[in-house]
Design a protein around this motif. Structure first.
Motif, PDB file in Angstrom:
ATOM      1  N   LEU A 178       0.816  -1.207   0.000  1.00  0.00           N
ATOM      2  CA  LEU A 178       0.000   0.000   0.000  1.00  0.00           C
ATOM      3  C   LEU A 178       0.856   1.267   0.000  1.00  0.00           C
ATOM      4  O   LEU A 178       0.527   2.246  -0.674  1.00  0.00           O
ATOM      5  N   ILE A 179       1.976   1.244   0.706  1.00  0.00           N
ATOM      6  CA  ILE A 179       2.857   2.413   0.753  1.00  0.00           C
ATOM      7  C   ILE A 179       3.402   2.740  -0.636  1.00  0.00           C
ATOM      8  O   ILE A 179       3.525   3.907  -1.015  1.00  0.00           O
ATOM      9  N   SER A 180       3.700   1.720  -1.431  1.00  0.00           N
ATOM     10  CA  SER A 180       4.206   1.940  -2.793  1.00  0.00           C
ATOM     11  C   SER A 180       3.127   2.541  -3.685  1.00  0.00           C
ATOM     12  O   SER A 180       3.419   3.408  -4.516  1.00  0.00           O
ATOM     13  N   VAL A 181       1.894   2.098  -3.514  1.00  0.00           N
ATOM     14  CA  VAL A 181       0.787   2.662  -4.284  1.00  0.00           C
ATOM     15  C   VAL A 181       0.600   4.131  -3.898  1.00  0.00           C
ATOM     16  O   VAL A 181       0.406   4.990  -4.762  1.00  0.00           O
ATOM     17  N   CYS A 182       0.688   4.439  -2.604  1.00  0.00           N
ATOM     18  CA  CYS A 182       0.573   5.831  -2.133  1.00  0.00           C
ATOM     19  C   CYS A 182       1.675   6.699  -2.734  1.00  0.00           C
ATOM     20  O   CYS A 182       1.415   7.819  -3.183  1.00  0.00           O
ATOM     21  N   GLN A 183       2.903   6.185  -2.771  1.00  0.00           N
ATOM     22  CA  GLN A 183       4.019   6.947  -3.331  1.00  0.00           C
ATOM     23  C   GLN A 183       3.800   7.215  -4.821  1.00  0.00           C
ATOM     24  O   GLN A 183       4.110   8.299  -5.322  1.00  0.00           O
ATOM     25  N   SER A 184       3.238   6.250  -5.520  1.00  0.00           N
ATOM     26  CA  SER A 184       2.946   6.426  -6.934  1.00  0.00           C
ATOM     27  C   SER A 184       1.908   7.523  -7.156  1.00  0.00           C
ATOM     28  O   SER A 184       2.039   8.350  -8.063  1.00  0.00           O
ATOM     29  N   ILE A 185       0.883   7.539  -6.325  1.00  0.00           N
ATOM     30  CA  ILE A 185      -0.174   8.554  -6.428  1.00  0.00           C
ATOM     31  C   ILE A 185       0.406   9.943  -6.129  1.00  0.00           C
ATOM     32  O   ILE A 185       0.094  10.910  -6.827  1.00  0.00           O
ATOM     33  N   ILE A 186       1.249  10.035  -5.115  1.00  0.00           N
ATOM     34  CA  ILE A 186       1.875  11.312  -4.776  1.00  0.00           C
ATOM     35  C   ILE A 186       2.741  11.799  -5.936  1.00  0.00           C
ATOM     36  O   ILE A 186       2.717  12.979  -6.297  1.00  0.00           O
ATOM     37  N   GLY A 187       3.480  10.897  -6.548  1.00  0.00           N
ATOM     38  CA  GLY A 187       4.300  11.263  -7.709  1.00  0.00           C
ATOM     39  C   GLY A 187       3.457  11.779  -8.861  1.00  0.00           C
ATOM     40  O   GLY A 187       3.802  12.774  -9.503  1.00  0.00           O
ATOM     41  N   SER A 188       2.338  11.125  -9.125  1.00  0.00           N
ATOM     42  CA  SER A 188       1.430  11.582 -10.187  1.00  0.00           C
ATOM     43  C   SER A 188       0.886  12.961  -9.859  1.00  0.00           C
ATOM     44  O   SER A 188       0.783  13.819 -10.742  1.00  0.00           O
ATOM     45  N   GLY A 189       0.544  13.174  -8.596  1.00  0.00           N
ATOM     46  CA  GLY A 189       0.013  14.469  -8.188  1.00  0.00           C
ATOM     47  C   GLY A 189       1.043  15.575  -8.328  1.00  0.00           C
ATOM     48  O   GLY A 189       0.749  16.651  -8.849  1.00  0.00           O
ATOM     49  N   LYS A 190       2.255  15.323  -7.880  1.00  0.00           N
ATOM     50  CA  LYS A 190       3.310  16.340  -7.961  1.00  0.00           C
ATOM     51  C   LYS A 190       3.630  16.698  -9.409  1.00  0.00           C
ATOM     52  O   LYS A 190       3.884  17.848  -9.727  1.00  0.00           O
ATOM     53  N   SER A 191       3.600  15.703 -10.298  1.00  0.00           N
ATOM     54  CA  SER A 191       3.884  15.994 -11.706  1.00  0.00           C
ATOM     55  C   SER A 191       2.752  16.781 -12.356  1.00  0.00           C
ATOM     56  O   SER A 191       2.934  17.366 -13.419  1.00  0.00           O
ATOM     57  N   ASN A 192       1.594  16.825 -11.709  1.00  0.00           N
ATOM     58  CA  ASN A 192       0.465  17.609 -12.207  1.00  0.00           C
ATOM     59  C   ASN A 192       0.271  18.901 -11.422  1.00  0.00           C
ATOM     60  O   ASN A 192      -0.773  19.536 -11.509  1.00  0.00           O
ATOM     61  N   GLY A 193       1.261  19.274 -10.617  1.00  0.00           N
ATOM     62  CA  GLY A 193       1.211  20.548  -9.913  1.00  0.00           C
ATOM     63  C   GLY A 193       0.375  20.545  -8.650  1.00  0.00           C
ATOM     64  O   GLY A 193      -0.041  21.592  -8.178  1.00  0.00           O
ATOM     65  N   ILE A 194       0.133  19.382  -8.074  1.00  0.00           N
ATOM     66  CA  ILE A 194      -0.685  19.279  -6.867  1.00  0.00           C
ATOM     67  C   ILE A 194       0.223  19.172  -5.650  1.00  0.00           C
ATOM     68  O   ILE A 194       1.171  18.384  -5.639  1.00  0.00           O
ATOM     69  N   ASP A 195      -0.047  19.981  -4.631  1.00  0.00           N
ATOM     70  CA  ASP A 195       0.684  19.924  -3.360  1.00  0.00           C
ATOM     71  C   ASP A 195      -0.133  19.117  -2.362  1.00  0.00           C
ATOM     72  O   ASP A 195      -1.359  19.081  -2.435  1.00  0.00           O
ATOM     73  N   PHE A 196       0.544  18.507  -1.404  1.00  0.00           N
ATOM     74  CA  PHE A 196      -0.130  17.689  -0.404  1.00  0.00           C
ATOM     75  C   PHE A 196       0.148  18.235   0.983  1.00  0.00           C
ATOM     76  O   PHE A 196       1.212  18.795   1.232  1.00  0.00           O
ATOM     77  N   TYR A 197      -0.785  18.072   1.881  1.00  0.00           N
ATOM     78  CA  TYR A 197      -0.610  18.513   3.265  1.00  0.00           C
ATOM     79  C   TYR A 197      -1.261  17.507   4.193  1.00  0.00           C
ATOM     80  O   TYR A 197      -2.038  16.656   3.771  1.00  0.00           O
ATOM     81  N   ILE A 198      -0.914  17.601   5.465  1.00  0.00           N
ATOM     82  CA  ILE A 198      -1.503  16.738   6.492  1.00  0.00           C
ATOM     83  C   ILE A 198      -2.472  17.571   7.293  1.00  0.00           C
ATOM     84  O   ILE A 198      -2.109  18.608   7.856  1.00  0.00           O
ATOM     85  N   SER A 199      -3.699  17.104   7.360  1.00  0.00           N
ATOM     86  CA  SER A 199      -4.738  17.814   8.104  1.00  0.00           C
ATOM     87  C   SER A 199      -4.565  17.571   9.596  1.00  0.00           C
ATOM     88  O   SER A 199      -4.196  16.482  10.027  1.00  0.00           O
ATOM     89  N   ASN A 200      -4.840  18.584  10.392  1.00  0.00           N
ATOM     90  CA  ASN A 200      -4.795  18.439  11.844  1.00  0.00           C
ATOM     91  C   ASN A 200      -6.085  17.889  12.408  1.00  0.00           C
ATOM     92  O   ASN A 200      -6.139  17.495  13.559  1.00  0.00           O
ATOM     93  N   LYS A 201      -7.130  17.847  11.571  1.00  0.00           N
ATOM     94  CA  LYS A 201      -8.433  17.363  12.029  1.00  0.00           C
ATOM     95  C   LYS A 201      -8.436  15.841  12.091  1.00  0.00           C
ATOM     96  O   LYS A 201      -7.857  15.173  11.254  1.00  0.00           O
ATOM     97  N   GLN A 202      -9.123  15.298  13.055  1.00  0.00           N
ATOM     98  CA  GLN A 202      -9.304  13.860  13.176  1.00  0.00           C
ATOM     99  C   GLN A 202     -10.506  13.458  12.331  1.00  0.00           C
ATOM    100  O   GLN A 202     -11.530  14.087  12.385  1.00  0.00           O
ATOM    101  N   SER A 203     -10.360  12.395  11.513  1.00  0.00           N
ATOM    102  CA  SER A 203     -11.505  11.935  10.734  1.00  0.00           C
ATOM    103  C   SER A 203     -11.580  10.441  10.695  1.00  0.00           C
ATOM    104  O   SER A 203     -10.745   9.724  10.973  1.00  0.00           O
TER     105      SER A 203
END
Length: 148
Positions: free
Chosen positions: A123-148
């Motif tokens: 699962l961690i490798s799939v997550c890394q792949s998704i993050i890479g796709s997002g970064k190549s499309n100009g998407i930034d990621f953040y960690i929410s402080n809210k509990q969900s």
């Protein structure tokens, strides 16, 4: 056991298969009954949100029968759907789309759905792949402080 004549990979919108390109010409060249395929595909994808492009692997046999497998949409398609972006709104390396920040919790949800097609990939490798796709499309990621 039937002998395989060819394989096709087509990206078809859920519930919108019809005899026009790309479906009609690709199947027609191989002698497959196009209308039967369209009806069967549309029936199998009627539960999927309209407009979602589904990668489809079609196996054509020598007797002109067929079978097909529906795959999970690409990482980029998932990210653009979550951010409600159009087809050409992200330009790699040039400019960032509006609403270009995404919480990491969405990455986990996308990875869980993608793992249907990648059962032996951690699962961690799939997550890394998704993050890479997002970064190549100009998407930034953040960690929410809210509990969900």
């Amino acid at each position: 056991m039937k002998k395989i004549s060819s394989f096709l990979r087509l990206d078809i919108e859920a519930g919108k298969a019809n005899p026009s390109p790309p479906v009609g010409p690709a199947l027609g060249l191989r002698g497959v009954n196009i209308m039967n395929f369209c009806k069967e595909f549309n029936a199998k994808t009627k539960h999927i949100k309209e407009g979602t492009t589904i990668p489809t692997i079609i196996t054509v046999f020598e007797d002109r029968s067929y079978s097909f497998i529906l795959k999970v949409p690409s990482n980029t398609a998932h990210l653009k759907k979550i951010l409600q972006l159009g087809h050409n709104q992200a330009f790699p390396g040039q400019c960032k789309p509006a609403h270009s920040k995404l919480d990491f919790k969405f990455i986990f949800h996308i990875a869980k759905s993608k793992q249907k097609d990648l059962p032996r990939v951690p699962l961690i490798s799939v997550c890394q792949s998704i993050i890479g796709s997002g970064k190549s499309n100009g998407i930034d990621f953040y960690i929410s402080n809210k509990q969900s």
